[in-house]
Design an enzyme around this catalytic site. Structure first.
Site, mmCIF file in Angstrom:
data_model
loop_
_atom_site.group_PDB
_atom_site.id
_atom_site.type_symbol
_atom_site.label_atom_id
_atom_site.label_comp_id
_atom_site.label_asym_id
_atom_site.label_seq_id
_atom_site.Cartn_x
_atom_site.Cartn_y
_atom_site.Cartn_z
ATOM 1 N N ASP A 8 0.781 -0.837 0.140
ATOM 2 C CA ASP A 8 -0.179 0.025 0.224
ATOM 3 C C ASP A 8 0.634 1.137 0.141
ATOM 4 O O ASP A 8 1.838 1.073 0.339
ATOM 5 C CB ASP A 8 -0.486 -0.157 1.013
ATOM 6 C CG ASP A 8 -1.468 0.854 1.507
ATOM 7 O OD1 ASP A 8 -1.827 1.776 0.316
ATOM 8 O OD2 ASP A 8 -1.771 1.963 2.571
ATOM 9 N N ASP A 10 0.097 4.591 0.979
ATOM 10 C CA ASP A 10 -0.477 6.272 2.211
ATOM 11 C C ASP A 10 -0.185 5.547 3.245
ATOM 12 O O ASP A 10 -1.578 4.433 3.584
ATOM 13 C CB ASP A 10 -1.690 6.445 1.861
ATOM 14 C CG ASP A 10 -1.437 7.232 0.541
ATOM 15 O OD1 ASP A 10 -0.476 7.854 -0.121
ATOM 16 O OD2 ASP A 10 -3.155 7.638 -0.456
ATOM 17 N N ASP A 169 -1.500 -0.345 5.855
ATOM 18 C CA ASP A 169 -2.415 0.309 7.047
ATOM 19 C C ASP A 169 -3.316 0.642 7.722
ATOM 20 O O ASP A 169 -4.078 0.802 8.622
ATOM 21 C CB ASP A 169 -1.309 1.850 7.669
ATOM 22 C CG ASP A 169 -2.023 2.870 6.651
ATOM 23 O OD1 ASP A 169 -2.114 2.215 5.182
ATOM 24 O OD2 ASP A 169 -2.722 3.891 7.189
HETATM 25 C C1 BG6 Z 1 -5.265 6.276 0.162
HETATM 26 C C2 BG6 Z 1 -5.941 6.902 0.894
HETATM 27 O O1 BG6 Z 1 -4.465 4.854 0.029
HETATM 28 O O2 BG6 Z 1 -6.908 6.771 -1.242
HETATM 29 C C3 BG6 Z 1 -7.240 7.505 1.786
HETATM 30 O O3 BG6 Z 1 -5.629 6.194 2.470
HETATM 31 C C4 BG6 Z 1 -7.286 7.979 -0.294
HETATM 32 O O4 BG6 Z 1 -7.608 8.251 2.331
HETATM 33 C C5 BG6 Z 1 -7.308 7.167 -0.933
HETATM 34 O O5 BG6 Z 1 -9.136 8.975 -0.338
HETATM 35 C C6 BG6 Z 1 -8.431 7.738 -2.952
HETATM 36 O O6 BG6 Z 1 -7.075 8.717 -2.887
HETATM 37 P P1 BG6 Z 1 -6.690 9.920 -4.210
HETATM 38 O O7 BG6 Z 1 -5.681 10.188 -4.092
HETATM 39 O O8 BG6 Z 1 -7.073 8.912 -4.747
HETATM 40 O O9 BG6 Z 1 -7.616 10.454 -3.952
HETATM 41 MG MG MG Z 2 -2.567 2.960 3.822
#
Ligand code: BG6
Ligand code: MG
Length: 219
Positions: A8, A10, A169
């Site tokens: 993953d 983020d 996470d």
């Molecule tokens: C995830 C995050 O990795 O991606 C979330 O943990 C987020 O918080 C999701 O909403 C989608 O991300 P994005 O960049 O496509 O808006």
């Molecule tokens: Mg994550």
């Protein structure tokens, strides 16, 4: 035999949760919605549209689909602009060391993130070189806890789920890994990722040595 790793992004490779928070907060303030760090925690691993749904539920607000999409797009513009501040100094401690180690040992490595901004984040970190395959929010339509993003990564790596370790996470991310038949490493507190096969408080502890020790019969 474990031959690959799927990460993953983020909260595992880098901590973008604060940038997501600031962008959602800017939108919420503009809309007069209540939003704080506690609600932000619920958005970990959750797709953009599901995230705005959670914030709207928290405020007992409902809007037409078109407007929801426009608001989510607005939040994304704020978020994407903020990504320019990410530099190669912004790996979570231990993450770059682990990725380097996996390269040295010849493991296959994929990204399995819900974010549609993954390639931008990886580029800012100068991390693209560590990945053989990028699976992100554009790769599959069903988001975590469905296992689709990890199955996509495994297939592109030409590995079976049981040959891969997934680092996550988010609660929904660990659910996704387990649903797909992967070995799950949880990063974070017991209450969030205690259902993973093995859990570490942070990436600094989740070294290749520790993971090999845990899954010793599989390496
Ligand atoms: C995830 C995050 O990795 O991606 C979330 O943990 C987020 O918080 C999701 O909403 C989608 O991300 P994005 O960049 O496509 O808006
Ligand atoms: Mg994550």
């Amino acid at each position: 035999m474990i031959k690959g790793f799927i990460f993953d992004l983020d909260g595992v490779i880098t901590d973008t949760a604060e940038l997501h928070f600031l962008a959602w907060k800017a939108l919420a303030d503009e809309m007069g919605w209540n939003f704080d760090r506690e609600v932000n925690e619920k958005l970990r691993g959750v797709s953009r549209l599901d995230s705005i749904g959670i914030i709207m539920d928290h405020n007992a607000v409902s809007l037409p689909e078109k407007e929801i999409v426009e608001l989510a797009t607005k939040k994304n513009e704020i978020y994407v602009a903020s990504l320019n501040q990410i530099t190669p100094e912004d790996y979570l401690p231990g993450a770059r060391e682990l990725l380097t180690h996996l390269r040295q040992e010849g493991f296959k490595v994929a990204l399995g993130s819900a974010s549609k901004n993954s390639t931008k984040v990886l580029a800012q970190l100068d991390a693209t070189k560590y990945f053989d395959v990028i699976g992100d929010g554009n790769s599959v339509s069903k988001s975590k806890p469905a296992p689709d993003i990890f199955l996509f990564g495994a297939e592109k790596l030409e590995l079976k789920p049981e040959e891969c370790v997934v680092y996550e996470d988010a609660e929904s991310g660990v659910d996704a890994a387990k649903a797909g038949g992967f070995h799950a490493v949880g990063i974070g507190p017991k209450e969030r990722v205690g259902h993973a096969d093995v859990r570490f408080d942070d990436m600094k502890q989740a070294t290749l040595f520790e993971v090999k020790s845990h899954f010793k019969d599989l390496f």
